[in-house]
Design a protein around this motif. Structure first.
Motif, PDB file in Angstrom:
ATOM      1  N   GLY A 108      12.799   3.635  -6.399  1.00 33.11           N
ATOM      2  CA  GLY A 108      12.292   4.020  -7.708  1.00 33.11           C
ATOM      3  C   GLY A 108      11.271   2.987  -8.176  1.00 33.11           C
ATOM      4  O   GLY A 108      10.997   2.013  -7.484  1.00 33.11           O
ATOM      5  N   CYS A 109      10.735   3.229  -9.369  1.00 28.48           N
ATOM      6  CA  CYS A 109       9.703   2.358  -9.923  1.00 28.48           C
ATOM      7  C   CYS A 109      10.075   1.969 -11.347  1.00 28.48           C
ATOM      8  O   CYS A 109      10.335   2.836 -12.179  1.00 28.48           O
ATOM      9  N   ASP A 110      10.104   0.675 -11.628  1.00 29.90           N
ATOM     10  CA  ASP A 110      10.194   0.169 -12.995  1.00 29.90           C
ATOM     11  C   ASP A 110       8.751  -0.009 -13.457  1.00 29.90           C
ATOM     12  O   ASP A 110       8.118  -1.035 -13.178  1.00 29.90           O
ATOM     13  N   ALA A 111       8.209   1.025 -14.103  1.00 31.37           N
ATOM     14  CA  ALA A 111       6.787   1.052 -14.469  1.00 31.37           C
ATOM     15  C   ALA A 111       6.418  -0.073 -15.433  1.00 31.37           C
ATOM     16  O   ALA A 111       5.326  -0.648 -15.338  1.00 31.37           O
ATOM     17  N   LYS A 112       7.307  -0.411 -16.355  1.00 29.85           N
ATOM     18  CA  LYS A 112       7.023  -1.447 -17.353  1.00 29.85           C
ATOM     19  C   LYS A 112       6.747  -2.796 -16.694  1.00 29.85           C
ATOM     20  O   LYS A 112       5.882  -3.551 -17.139  1.00 29.85           O
ATOM     21  N   ALA A 154      -1.385  -2.760  -6.521  1.00 27.45           N
ATOM     22  CA  ALA A 154      -1.159  -1.353  -6.871  1.00 27.45           C
ATOM     23  C   ALA A 154      -0.120  -1.250  -7.984  1.00 27.45           C
ATOM     24  O   ALA A 154       0.745  -2.116  -8.131  1.00 27.45           O
ATOM     25  N   LYS A 155      -0.203  -0.200  -8.768  1.00 32.84           N
ATOM     26  CA  LYS A 155       0.786   0.101  -9.815  1.00 32.84           C
ATOM     27  C   LYS A 155       1.736   1.159  -9.268  1.00 32.84           C
ATOM     28  O   LYS A 155       1.312   2.257  -8.917  1.00 32.84           O
ATOM     29  N   CYS A 156       3.032   0.846  -9.219  1.00 33.47           N
ATOM     30  CA  CYS A 156       3.986   1.798  -8.658  1.00 33.47           C
ATOM     31  C   CYS A 156       4.044   3.072  -9.510  1.00 33.47           C
ATOM     32  O   CYS A 156       4.300   4.156  -8.977  1.00 33.47           O
ATOM     33  N   SER A 157       3.772   2.969 -10.798  1.00 29.61           N
ATOM     34  CA  SER A 157       3.826   4.156 -11.666  1.00 29.61           C
ATOM     35  C   SER A 157       2.769   5.191 -11.314  1.00 29.61           C
ATOM     36  O   SER A 157       2.908   6.362 -11.665  1.00 29.61           O
ATOM     37  N   GLU A 158       1.730   4.782 -10.602  1.00 30.80           N
ATOM     38  CA  GLU A 158       0.694   5.719 -10.175  1.00 30.80           C
ATOM     39  C   GLU A 158       1.111   6.483  -8.909  1.00 30.80           C
ATOM     40  O   GLU A 158       0.488   7.478  -8.546  1.00 30.80           O
ATOM     41  N   TRP A 159       2.158   6.003  -8.239  1.00 30.29           N
ATOM     42  CA  TRP A 159       2.582   6.588  -6.965  1.00 30.29           C
ATOM     43  C   TRP A 159       3.978   7.171  -6.970  1.00 30.29           C
ATOM     44  O   TRP A 159       4.311   8.016  -6.156  1.00 30.29           O
ATOM     45  N   ILE A 160       4.832   6.676  -7.894  1.00 29.91           N
ATOM     46  CA  ILE A 160       6.212   7.167  -7.980  1.00 29.91           C
ATOM     47  C   ILE A 160       6.393   7.764  -9.359  1.00 29.91           C
ATOM     48  O   ILE A 160       6.277   7.053 -10.357  1.00 29.91           O
ATOM     49  N   THR A 161       6.673   9.058  -9.413  1.00 28.64           N
ATOM     50  CA  THR A 161       6.768   9.741 -10.710  1.00 28.64           C
ATOM     51  C   THR A 161       8.163  10.277 -10.939  1.00 28.64           C
ATOM     52  O   THR A 161       8.937  10.442 -10.016  1.00 28.64           O
ATOM     53  N   GLY A 162       8.425  10.572 -12.177  1.00 27.74           N
ATOM     54  CA  GLY A 162       9.542  11.040 -12.669  1.00 27.74           C
ATOM     55  C   GLY A 162      10.714  11.670 -12.611  1.00 27.74           C
ATOM     56  O   GLY A 162      11.688  11.949 -12.683  1.00 27.74           O
ATOM     57  N   THR A 205       0.858  -1.183   0.000  1.00 29.80           N
ATOM     58  CA  THR A 205       0.000   0.000   0.000  1.00 29.80           C
ATOM     59  C   THR A 205       0.894   1.232   0.000  1.00 29.80           C
ATOM     60  O   THR A 205       1.776   1.349   0.847  1.00 29.80           O
ATOM     61  N   PHE A 206       0.664   2.124  -0.943  1.00 28.98           N
ATOM     62  CA  PHE A 206       1.436   3.362  -1.001  1.00 28.98           C
ATOM     63  C   PHE A 206       0.787   4.379  -0.078  1.00 28.98           C
ATOM     64  O   PHE A 206      -0.417   4.603  -0.143  1.00 28.98           O
ATOM     65  N   LYS A 207       1.579   5.002   0.781  1.00 24.82           N
ATOM     66  CA  LYS A 207       1.072   5.967   1.745  1.00 24.82           C
ATOM     67  C   LYS A 207       0.990   7.371   1.176  1.00 24.82           C
ATOM     68  O   LYS A 207       0.188   8.174   1.629  1.00 24.82           O
ATOM     69  N   LYS A 241       2.372   9.910  -2.596  1.00 24.45           N
ATOM     70  CA  LYS A 241       3.081   9.969  -3.873  1.00 24.45           C
ATOM     71  C   LYS A 241       4.509  10.449  -3.628  1.00 24.45           C
ATOM     72  O   LYS A 241       4.745  11.323  -2.802  1.00 24.45           O
ATOM     73  N   THR A 242       5.452   9.838  -4.346  1.00 23.84           N
ATOM     74  CA  THR A 242       6.858  10.206  -4.240  1.00 23.84           C
ATOM     75  C   THR A 242       7.446  10.324  -5.643  1.00 23.84           C
ATOM     76  O   THR A 242       6.749  10.108  -6.632  1.00 23.84           O
ATOM     77  N   ARG A 243       8.731  10.624  -5.712  1.00 26.35           N
ATOM     78  CA  ARG A 243       9.426  10.765  -6.994  1.00 26.35           C
ATOM     79  C   ARG A 243      10.491   9.674  -7.121  1.00 26.35           C
ATOM     80  O   ARG A 243      10.943   9.125  -6.120  1.00 26.35           O
ATOM     81  N   GLN A 244      10.902   9.401  -8.351  1.00 24.98           N
ATOM     82  CA  GLN A 244      11.995   8.457  -8.594  1.00 24.98           C
ATOM     83  C   GLN A 244      13.222   8.913  -7.807  1.00 24.98           C
ATOM     84  O   GLN A 244      13.585  10.088  -7.835  1.00 24.98           O
ATOM     85  N   GLY A 245      13.840   7.991  -7.090  1.00 23.67           N
ATOM     86  CA  GLY A 245      15.063   8.303  -6.357  1.00 23.67           C
ATOM     87  C   GLY A 245      14.844   8.951  -5.004  1.00 23.67           C
ATOM     88  O   GLY A 245      15.817   9.356  -4.363  1.00 23.67           O
ATOM     89  N   ASP A 246      13.592   9.038  -4.536  1.00 20.59           N
ATOM     90  CA  ASP A 246      13.359   9.602  -3.205  1.00 20.59           C
ATOM     91  C   ASP A 246      13.943   8.683  -2.131  1.00 20.59           C
ATOM     92  O   ASP A 246      13.967   7.459  -2.271  1.00 20.59           O
ATOM     93  N   GLU A 247      14.374   9.294  -1.046  1.00 23.01           N
ATOM     94  CA  GLU A 247      15.016   8.590   0.052  1.00 23.01           C
ATOM     95  C   GLU A 247      13.998   7.813   0.882  1.00 23.01           C
ATOM     96  O   GLU A 247      12.980   8.348   1.298  1.00 23.01           O
TER      97      GLU A 247
END
Length: 170
Positions: A121-125, A162-170, A93-95, A97-103
């Motif tokens: 990070g998130c490998d969206a594919k 859950a899809k990590c691409s919906e919670w971890i962005t770019g 469960t994602f608590k 939204k974060t960004r790629q490379g967040d600590e």
């Protein structure tokens, strides 16, 4: 140095130690690597930390810990070596939204200049969370690192994970 600056430094150090203690990882075990006669041994410490932003993921990491009197006093600069293994330990469960490379976790590895970090990070594919552990320094970083991945799988759920691409962005 004045007495006021020494007191201010002690208070700041105490506050930082208290704040860091709230986020300390769980010690799993330690193993001696170099025996010391009259001072603490050099060890490898294995720890666990739950991802603060992704419920259901725990990362295990092992780091060298200097012994001797300098290590015992907390004045030694620790080695940059680290290993990492992250696993799904429950429904993900994602608590927030974060960004790629967040600590996800950070820990001091020397008195002032060195810090170990675990970032996510998130490998969206492939819908996979990817974690990286590394050490940085103010002046010169270290290439020592380790990577671990956590495929997001159903955990006794009837709904799609859950899809990590919906919670971890770019």
């Amino acid at each position: 140095m004045t007495v006021k600056s020494l007191i201010a430094g002690a208070v700041l150090g105490s506050c930082l130690a208290t704040a860091a203690a709230a986020e300390d990882p769980d010690l799993i075990f330690k193993k001696t690597t170099v025996w010391k006669f009259l001072s603490p041994d050099h060890k490898l410490g294995t720890y666990a930390i739950d991802d603060p932003d992704v419920e259901g993921v725990t990362c295990y990491f092992t780091v060298p810990e200097k012994g001797g009197w300098v290590g015992w006093l907390g004045l030694a600069e620790e080695l940059s070596n680290a290993s990492l293994s992250c696993r799904q330990v429950g429904p993900i469960t994602f608590k927030r939204k974060t960004r790629q490379g967040d600590e996800a976790f950070s820990q001091r590895r020397s008195l002032i200049f060195k810090r170990m970090q675990i970032v996510r990070g998130c490998d969206a594919k492939r819908n996979v969370l990817v974690y990286l552990i590394y050490t940085d320094k103010i002046i010169e970083g270290s290439p020592e690192n380790s990577t671990s991945s956590v495929p997001i799988s159903p955990w006794g759920e009837t709904t799609a994970p859950a899809k990590c691409s919906e919670w971890i962005t770019g």
